[in-house]
Every structure is written in C-alpha cells, then in structure tokens.
Design an enzyme around this catalytic site. Structure first.
Site, PDB file in Angstrom:
ATOM      1  N   SER A 147       0.857  -1.195   0.000  1.00  0.00           N
ATOM      2  CA  SER A 147       0.000   0.000   0.000  1.00  0.00           C
ATOM      3  C   SER A 147       0.888   1.238   0.000  1.00  0.00           C
ATOM      4  O   SER A 147       2.031   1.192   0.481  1.00  0.00           O
ATOM      5  CB  SER A 147      -0.856   0.008   1.271  1.00  0.00           C
ATOM      6  OG  SER A 147      -1.521   1.250   1.407  1.00  0.00           O
ATOM      7  N   TYR A 160      -1.387  -0.893  10.293  1.00  0.00           N
ATOM      8  CA  TYR A 160      -1.628  -1.273   8.892  1.00  0.00           C
ATOM      9  C   TYR A 160      -0.439  -0.842   8.019  1.00  0.00           C
ATOM     10  O   TYR A 160       0.109  -1.634   7.237  1.00  0.00           O
ATOM     11  CB  TYR A 160      -2.924  -0.615   8.423  1.00  0.00           C
ATOM     12  CG  TYR A 160      -3.233  -0.738   6.959  1.00  0.00           C
ATOM     13  CD1 TYR A 160      -3.849  -1.874   6.459  1.00  0.00           C
ATOM     14  CD2 TYR A 160      -2.942   0.302   6.067  1.00  0.00           C
ATOM     15  CE1 TYR A 160      -4.151  -1.985   5.113  1.00  0.00           C
ATOM     16  CE2 TYR A 160      -3.240   0.201   4.728  1.00  0.00           C
ATOM     17  CZ  TYR A 160      -3.844  -0.942   4.243  1.00  0.00           C
ATOM     18  OH  TYR A 160      -4.137  -1.045   2.909  1.00  0.00           O
TER      19      TYR A 160
HETATM   20  N1  LIG Z   1      -8.703   0.309  -1.459  1.00  0.00           N
HETATM   21  C1  LIG Z   1      -7.587   0.987  -1.351  1.00  0.00           C
HETATM   22  O1  LIG Z   1      -7.556   2.218  -1.494  1.00  0.00           O
HETATM   23  C2  LIG Z   1      -6.282   0.285  -1.025  1.00  0.00           C
HETATM   24  C3  LIG Z   1      -5.114   1.037  -1.024  1.00  0.00           C
HETATM   25  C4  LIG Z   1      -3.918   0.427  -0.755  1.00  0.00           C
HETATM   26  C5  LIG Z   1      -3.870  -0.938  -0.487  1.00  0.00           C
HETATM   27  N2  LIG Z   1      -5.020  -1.649  -0.478  1.00  0.00           N
HETATM   28  C6  LIG Z   1      -4.914  -3.073  -0.174  1.00  0.00           C
HETATM   29  O2  LIG Z   1      -5.566  -3.814  -1.188  1.00  0.00           O
HETATM   30  C7  LIG Z   1      -6.089  -5.019  -0.644  1.00  0.00           C
HETATM   31  C8  LIG Z   1      -7.580  -5.104  -0.947  1.00  0.00           C
HETATM   32  O3  LIG Z   1      -8.212  -3.956  -0.435  1.00  0.00           O
HETATM   33  P1  LIG Z   1      -9.732  -3.627  -0.735  1.00  0.00           P
HETATM   34  O4  LIG Z   1      -9.850  -2.148  -0.700  1.00  0.00           O
HETATM   35  O5  LIG Z   1     -10.189  -4.379  -1.939  1.00  0.00           O
HETATM   36  O6  LIG Z   1     -10.391  -4.211   0.609  1.00  0.00           O
HETATM   37  P2  LIG Z   1     -11.804  -4.906   0.897  1.00  0.00           P
HETATM   38  O7  LIG Z   1     -12.052  -4.671   2.350  1.00  0.00           O
HETATM   39  O8  LIG Z   1     -12.842  -4.502  -0.100  1.00  0.00           O
HETATM   40  O9  LIG Z   1     -11.459  -6.431   0.673  1.00  0.00           O
HETATM   41  C9  LIG Z   1     -10.651  -7.136   1.572  1.00  0.00           C
HETATM   42  C10 LIG Z   1     -11.060  -8.591   1.508  1.00  0.00           C
HETATM   43  O10 LIG Z   1     -10.199  -9.318   2.397  1.00  0.00           O
HETATM   44  C11 LIG Z   1     -11.007 -10.223   3.143  1.00  0.00           C
HETATM   45  N3  LIG Z   1     -10.376 -10.533   4.422  1.00  0.00           N
HETATM   46  C12 LIG Z   1     -10.311  -9.719   5.508  1.00  0.00           C
HETATM   47  N4  LIG Z   1      -9.693 -10.365   6.518  1.00  0.00           N
HETATM   48  C13 LIG Z   1      -9.382 -11.609   6.051  1.00  0.00           C
HETATM   49  C14 LIG Z   1      -8.761 -12.740   6.624  1.00  0.00           C
HETATM   50  N5  LIG Z   1      -8.354 -12.739   7.899  1.00  0.00           N
HETATM   51  N6  LIG Z   1      -8.600 -13.834   5.866  1.00  0.00           N
HETATM   52  C15 LIG Z   1      -9.049 -13.859   4.588  1.00  0.00           C
HETATM   53  N7  LIG Z   1      -9.645 -12.820   3.983  1.00  0.00           N
HETATM   54  C16 LIG Z   1      -9.817 -11.707   4.720  1.00  0.00           C
HETATM   55  C17 LIG Z   1     -12.350  -9.521   3.321  1.00  0.00           C
HETATM   56  O11 LIG Z   1     -13.384 -10.454   3.598  1.00  0.00           O
HETATM   57  C18 LIG Z   1     -12.499  -8.830   1.978  1.00  0.00           C
HETATM   58  O12 LIG Z   1     -13.180  -9.622   1.037  1.00  0.00           O
HETATM   59  C19 LIG Z   1      -5.762  -4.975   0.845  1.00  0.00           C
HETATM   60  O13 LIG Z   1      -4.537  -5.645   1.067  1.00  0.00           O
HETATM   61  C20 LIG Z   1      -5.583  -3.503   1.117  1.00  0.00           C
HETATM   62  O14 LIG Z   1      -4.754  -3.277   2.229  1.00  0.00           O
HETATM   63  C21 LIG Z   1      -6.230  -1.072  -0.738  1.00  0.00           C
END
Ligand SMILES: NC(=O)c1ccc[n+]([C@@H]2O[C@H](COP(=O)([O-])OP(=O)(O)OC[C@H]3O[C@@H](n4cnc5c(N)ncnc54)[C@H](O)[C@@H]3O)[C@@H](O)[C@H]2O)c1
Length: 264
Positions: A147, A160
């Site tokens: 991230s 995080y």
């Molecule tokens: N959305 C953003 O702006 C952003 C920015 C930087 C990084 N990220 C990273 O991208 C990835 C996806 O983010 P997103 O925005 O799609 O999030 P999201 O919350 O929409 O999806 C996360 C998914 O992970 C699953 N999850 C949570 N805990 C879990 C566990 N213990 N075991 C298995 N699955 C689990 C959830 O059920 C969910 O389906 C993450 O690693 C997040 O840190 C997102």
C-alpha cells in the site's frame, strides 16, 4: 489466447474490491482461479460470476490469521488443479485498519498483533506453502499487495502501514531466496482505490483532497490494480522480481506542494 492460459492462480481477499477484480481478470486471462476469502458467500458469488463468463474458478474459505487455514487453502488449490503458478496475496484486515488502528499514542498492542498476524504472517505462510508447488513446476509468480501506506506516513492506521511496509521487504526476501528456482516475487502498492474498504472516504471533502494530489484526472479503480496483477503474474514480466510497483495515479510521485502550486 489468454496471458495466463492453463496456469493455476490463488487470489486471497477475492470476495471484494481489488481481490475480486484480480480474480475476475486472472480468470479472464485463462487461469484456473481459486477465489479465497474469509467471506465464503462473497467468494462463491465471485466464483459464480467467473464461471458464467466462461472462466474456471473455485471458492475456498480462508482465514489469513490462521496458519492451518492458509496451508489448507494452498493445498486445496494444488489438489483441485494439479499445481500452483500464481499467488496474489491481497487479503488484509481492512476493517481493523479502518476502525481500531489508532494513532501511536492511543494504539492498542492487541490490534498491532492482529494486524501483523493477518496481513504479514498470513502472507508469509501462504508464500511458504505455495513456493514448493511453484518450484515443482519450474517457477511461479507471487504478488503481494502492499500500500502507499507502507511507503509514507499518515494520520491514521500505523499498524496497517507498518505491516504493508514489512510486506515490501518480505517481497525482496522471497525474490532473493527463491529466484534461482524460478519463483519471482513482486509487490503492488495501490494508492487510493475506490472499493468497499475505502468507500467511506470516496466522496465529499476527502475525495476532493485525494483528487487534488493525484496526477491523473480520476481516482483508482480495482481494475487498475488487477491489470498490474496480470502483468506481474505472466511471462511479460519474466525479468522483474523484488520490485514494488505503485499503482496510485502518481500520488507519491511528486513534491508535496504540487497541488498547492497548481491552484495558486
Ligand atoms: N482500497 C484501497 O484504497 C487500497 C489502497 C492500498 C492498499 N489496499 C490493499 O488492497 C487489498 C484489498 O483492499 P480492498 O480495498 O479491496 O479491501 P476490501 O475490504 O474490499 O477487501 C478485503 C477482503 O479481504 C477479506 N479478508 C479480511 N480479513 C481476512 C482474513 N483474515 N482472511 C481472509 N480474507 C480476509 C475480506 O473479507 C475482503 O473480502 C488490501 O490488502 C488492502 O490493504 C487497498
């Protein structure tokens, strides 16, 4: 012909947001795709969509915080499809980050433990389980979702951010330790991507502030990250390993005062 025809891919956190987009895309490129998530109903819904579009997918329930569950996920992929070529470690405890990961002065050590257990240790265990399968097939590609929070400070969620910074270093260790056996490992550092996890910030004053600091005319979409996943998963990136690719609309590419000067 797809860029991942005949490959076997596991995507974690694939019930929602970036992971769902990644699973849809790698499946559309021809990979047999394991759609893994804590949310089995959500994973099954994505699997159904992939199959309806003509792709090959299986839903698997996994808890990244539980070592046995992570190992079972990788074993299920190898048993179902006969091996493993691509692992996209995308799942993270995004709800924990949003609601309980307070500034350092107020931080709860238990939240730090949970964050590291799920985001960091869970990713390491998935890689540990996957690498022997990849080596057995002559190599593979691991993609870790870091991230922008792992590359810079912010007002919120330090646990995080620290877990995401550690994933960048873990990526380099895995690339170093298994590169000669054909396993590549890269990280993607998304910026602000509009997903269910970030939806609360995707409107109003926060959205406007984000947009001002992007170099692109729009904010990120899950499909922007999924495109990078496919590139890092397939042979077009065969000479790229240990790298962190920012997919962030240039958010971290410029001097911090650029938006102010543009508006001056
Ligand atoms: N959305 C953003 O702006 C952003 C920015 C930087 C990084 N990220 C990273 O991208 C990835 C996806 O983010 P997103 O925005 O799609 O999030 P999201 O919350 O929409 O999806 C996360 C998914 O992970 C699953 N999850 C949570 N805990 C879990 C566990 N213990 N075991 C298995 N699955 C689990 C959830 O059920 C969910 O389906 C993450 O690693 C997040 O840190 C997102």
């Amino acid at each position: 012909m797809g860029r991942l025809d005949g490959k076997v891919a596991v995507v974690t956190g694939a019930a929602s947001g970036i992971g769902a987009a990644s699973a849809r895309r790698v499946a559309a490129e021809g990979a047999h795709t394991v759609v893994a998530d804590l949310d089995l109903d959500g994973a099954q819904a994505v699997t159904k969509e992939i199959r309806a579009a003509g792709g090959s997918a299986t839903a698997v329930e996994v808890d990244l915080g539980d070592v046995d569950s992570v190992r079972a996920m990788v074993a299920a992929a190898a048993d179902t499809y006969g091996g493993l070529d691509v692992l996209h470690n995308n799942a993270a405890a995004t709800r924990l980050a949003a609601h309980r990961d307070l500034a350092v002065a107020e931080a709860d050590p238990a939240v730090w433990d949970d964050t590291m257990r799920i985001n960091l240790r869970g990713t390491m265990v998935a890689i540990q389980a996957a690498v022997p399968h990849m080596i057995a097939r002559g190599g593979g590609s691991v993609i870790n979702t870091s991230s922008g929070s792992g590359l810079s400070g912010d007002l919120r969620n330090p646990a995080y951010g620290a877990s995401k910074a550690a994933l960048i270093n873990l990526t380099q260790y895995v690339a170093t330790q298994y590169g000669k056996q054909g396993v590549r490992c890269n990280a993607i550092a998304p910026g602000f991507i509009v997903t269910p996890a970030s939806a609360g910030s995707a409107h109003g004053a926060i959205r406007e502030a984000m947009l001002r600091h992007h170099l692109t005319p729009r904010l990120g979409r899950p499909e922007d990250v999924a495109a990078a996943v496919v590139f890092l998963a397939c042979d077009e990136s065969a000479f790229i390993t240990g790298h962190t690719l920012r997919v962030d609309g240039g958010l971290l590419s410029h001097q911090p005062y650029v938006a102010d000067l543009r508006d001056a």
